[in-house]
Design a protein around this motif. Structure first.
Motif, PDB file in Angstrom:
ATOM      1  N   ALA A  13       0.823  -1.221   0.000  1.00  0.00           N
ATOM      2  CA  ALA A  13       0.000   0.000   0.000  1.00  0.00           C
ATOM      3  C   ALA A  13       0.852   1.264   0.000  1.00  0.00           C
ATOM      4  O   ALA A  13       0.317   2.380  -0.003  1.00  0.00           O
ATOM      5  N   SER A  14       2.170   1.110  -0.058  1.00  0.00           N
ATOM      6  CA  SER A  14       3.088   2.238   0.141  1.00  0.00           C
ATOM      7  C   SER A  14       2.889   3.389  -0.840  1.00  0.00           C
ATOM      8  O   SER A  14       3.004   4.559  -0.452  1.00  0.00           O
ATOM      9  N   ARG A  15       2.561   3.094  -2.109  1.00  0.00           N
ATOM     10  CA  ARG A  15       2.466   4.161  -3.120  1.00  0.00           C
ATOM     11  C   ARG A  15       1.184   4.969  -2.966  1.00  0.00           C
ATOM     12  O   ARG A  15       1.085   6.079  -3.462  1.00  0.00           O
ATOM     13  N   ASN A  16       0.189   4.383  -2.297  1.00  0.00           N
ATOM     14  CA  ASN A  16      -1.138   4.990  -2.236  1.00  0.00           C
ATOM     15  C   ASN A  16      -1.235   6.105  -1.193  1.00  0.00           C
ATOM     16  O   ASN A  16      -0.290   6.364  -0.462  1.00  0.00           O
ATOM     17  N   ILE A  17      -2.416   6.731  -1.133  1.00  0.00           N
ATOM     18  CA  ILE A  17      -2.620   7.828  -0.177  1.00  0.00           C
ATOM     19  C   ILE A  17      -2.385   7.325   1.251  1.00  0.00           C
ATOM     20  O   ILE A  17      -1.700   7.967   2.052  1.00  0.00           O
ATOM     21  N   ILE A  18      -2.901   6.140   1.546  1.00  0.00           N
ATOM     22  CA  ILE A  18      -2.700   5.582   2.886  1.00  0.00           C
ATOM     23  C   ILE A  18      -1.210   5.343   3.150  1.00  0.00           C
ATOM     24  O   ILE A  18      -0.757   5.414   4.294  1.00  0.00           O
ATOM     25  N   GLY A  19      -0.447   5.111   2.104  1.00  0.00           N
ATOM     26  CA  GLY A  19       0.995   4.895   2.247  1.00  0.00           C
ATOM     27  C   GLY A  19       1.670   6.108   2.872  1.00  0.00           C
ATOM     28  O   GLY A  19       2.650   5.984   3.612  1.00  0.00           O
ATOM     29  N   ALA A  20       1.123   7.297   2.593  1.00  0.00           N
ATOM     30  CA  ALA A  20       1.689   8.523   3.185  1.00  0.00           C
ATOM     31  C   ALA A  20       1.480   8.516   4.697  1.00  0.00           C
ATOM     32  O   ALA A  20       2.390   8.852   5.464  1.00  0.00           O
ATOM     33  N   ARG A  21       0.299   8.083   5.122  1.00  0.00           N
ATOM     34  CA  ARG A  21       0.024   8.029   6.558  1.00  0.00           C
ATOM     35  C   ARG A  21       0.906   6.972   7.233  1.00  0.00           C
ATOM     36  O   ARG A  21       1.481   7.210   8.300  1.00  0.00           O
TER      37      ARG A  21
END
Ligand SMILES: Cc1cc2nc3c(=O)[nH]c(=O)nc-3n(C[C@H](O)[C@H](O)[C@H](O)COP(=O)(O)OP(=O)(O)OC[C@H]3O[C@@H](n4cnc5c(N)ncnc54)[C@H](O)[C@@H]3O)c2cc1C
Length: 400
Positions: free
Chosen positions: A376-384
């Motif tokens: 999930a790192s590339r996704n928006i949740i990845g930022a969190r």
């Protein structure tokens, strides 16, 4: 202009989803003040590339749930939605996936309320020198100095061009990639045969957005349509899968787990329905095949030879073939690896500590943090997920 002798606490390379969110978290949790952080990005505003690629594919609703966004409070987008009087649909099931319009309006609100635009330093980081607790970021016109650097460069530099397409482009074909920052719908003819190449969500969104009018859209997918509401199982956003993943020592093994976990080349349920409708209206035809070669017959006339032996003509070709699998980030990242012998895995991606520190004071997020953060790192949740790791590693007394 940064005062000559002063150093920043944080320089964030990349003003996209990840860079903007991490800046917001550093401010919100008191690890920096507005004068301590700069977000270096060539765009005229923050999130420029996100706005560009999502409008290029004409995305209507995000794939991720309404709690994934750049605000500090996961519920803030929903609260924001309640305050705006909207005629159109704001959320799509499952998981209250926000409309792109709502997501961008909420992002503007977060940027405004947290004065994040003040942090934006318009420029491109060409190379970084690190040493004795300080990094120098050269942008061609200026050099910024910072104690900590976060590499949030996304994947802008790496839309995937298949070899046949690269050759066709050199021969003058009317061909472009939908994820290219320079993609423009204005060069797509209003009528004729438009071939959209790809089998995933961006390909279907692009085909649907181009269909209608005098165009005949051919969606050329390498595989039959595949359906999944998630581009990776939600279990990869928490301990369900990550606790086991964190015990995997080999980054080669981690890479294979990531590959298996990402649902690449899949589309969501509503796009499935819209595609079926568009096919019924004969606006879009799906071909399951792959391109072997493409010849330029005349201006705006190309002939694609397909693996099945079929041939099909095109007046314009739009690639929706995603990003390269190789490590993104271009020369900036390559020179850092060479100059400081930074650890990379066999797949070329950074091997960092669990705090996403690649070397002292140099952190990664997004695609570059994938081996540590997971699918999930590339996704928006990845930022969190990245912010949680980076902030947790900072000494408490560092709070500004
Ligand atoms: C069409 C599309 C739809 C998506 N939809 C979703 C979704 O619904 N939900 C979800 O969770 N994820 C989604 N994603 C995945 C992901 O969230 C986005 O790709 C997101 O933009 C990633 O954020 P980022 O900050 O890593 O990259 P970006 O937002 O692309 O930002 C990177 C920034 O870094 C800048 N940069 C690069 N190199 C340098 C340099 N050397 N110096 C200065 N600046 C530099 C770039 O110009 C760019 O502005 C989608 C991706 C795409 C392409």
């Amino acid at each position: 202009m940064q005062a000559k002798d002063s150093s920043l606490e944080w320089a964030i390379i990349g003003g996209g989803i990840h860079g903007t969110y991490l800046a917001n978290m550093l401010l919100t949790h008191g690890y920096a003040s507005h004068s301590d952080i700069r977000i270096i990005d060539p765009g005229t505003r923050l999130l420029q590339n996100w706005r560009k690629v999502t409008s290029s594919v004409d995305m209507q609703f995000l794939r991720s749930p309404g709690v994934h966004h750049i605000g500090a409070d996961p519920l803030s987008l929903k609260d924001f939605a309640q305050k705006i009087a909207a005629q159109e649909k704001l959320f799509m099931s499952p998981n209250d996936r926000p409309s792109l319009k709502l997501f961008n309006a909420h992002s503007d609100d977060v940027i405004l309320k947290n004065r994040l635009a003040e942090l934006h330093w318009q420029g491109f980081a060409l190379n970084i020198e690190t040493g004795s607790g300080l990094s120098r970021i050269h942008t061609g016109s200026e050099t910024l100095k910072a104690r900590n650097v976060i590499l949030a460069t996304g994947q802008t530099d790496s839309p995937f061009w298949p070899e046949w397409a690269q050759k066709a482009r050199i021969e003058g074909a009317n061909i472009q990639h939908v994820l290219d920052p320079l993609f423009s719908k204005t060069t797509i003819p209003d009528s004729g045969e438009i071939v959209v190449v790809g089998g995933g969500i961006s390909a279907v969104q692009t085909a649907l957005s181009l269909s209608g009018g005098g165009r005949n859209i051919k969606l050329l997918s390498p595989h039959p349509m595949r359906y999944n509401n998630y581009d990776a199982d939600p279990g990869w956003m928490g301990p369900k899968y990550l606790s086991g993943y964190s015990r995997i020592r080999s980054s080669r093994k981690r890479r294979s787990v990531i590959r298996a976990a990402r649902n690449t080349g899949t589309i969501t349920h509503e796009l499935r329905h819209e595609l079926a409708q568009s096919q019924k209206r004969k606006e879009c035809t799906l071909f399951v095949d792959q391109t072997e070669s493409c010849s330029v017959m005349a201006d705006n006339l190309m002939l694609l030879r397909l693996l099945s032996g079929e041939k099909t003509g095109a007046n314009c070709i739009v690639l929706a073939t995603g990003y390269k699998k190789e490590r993104p980030g271009g020369f900036l990242i390559d020179q850092l690896i060479d100059r400081y012998s930074l650890q990379i895995s066999a797949c070329g991606y950074p091997e960092t500590g669990s705090d996403l520190q690649w070397q002292d004071g140099l952190f990664v997020t997004g695609a570059l943090a994938e081996l540590e953060v997971g699918p999930a790192s590339r996704n928006i949740i990845g930022a969190r997920m990245a912010a949680n790791r980076i902030l947790k590693s900072l000494p408490k007394q560092a709070a500004a």
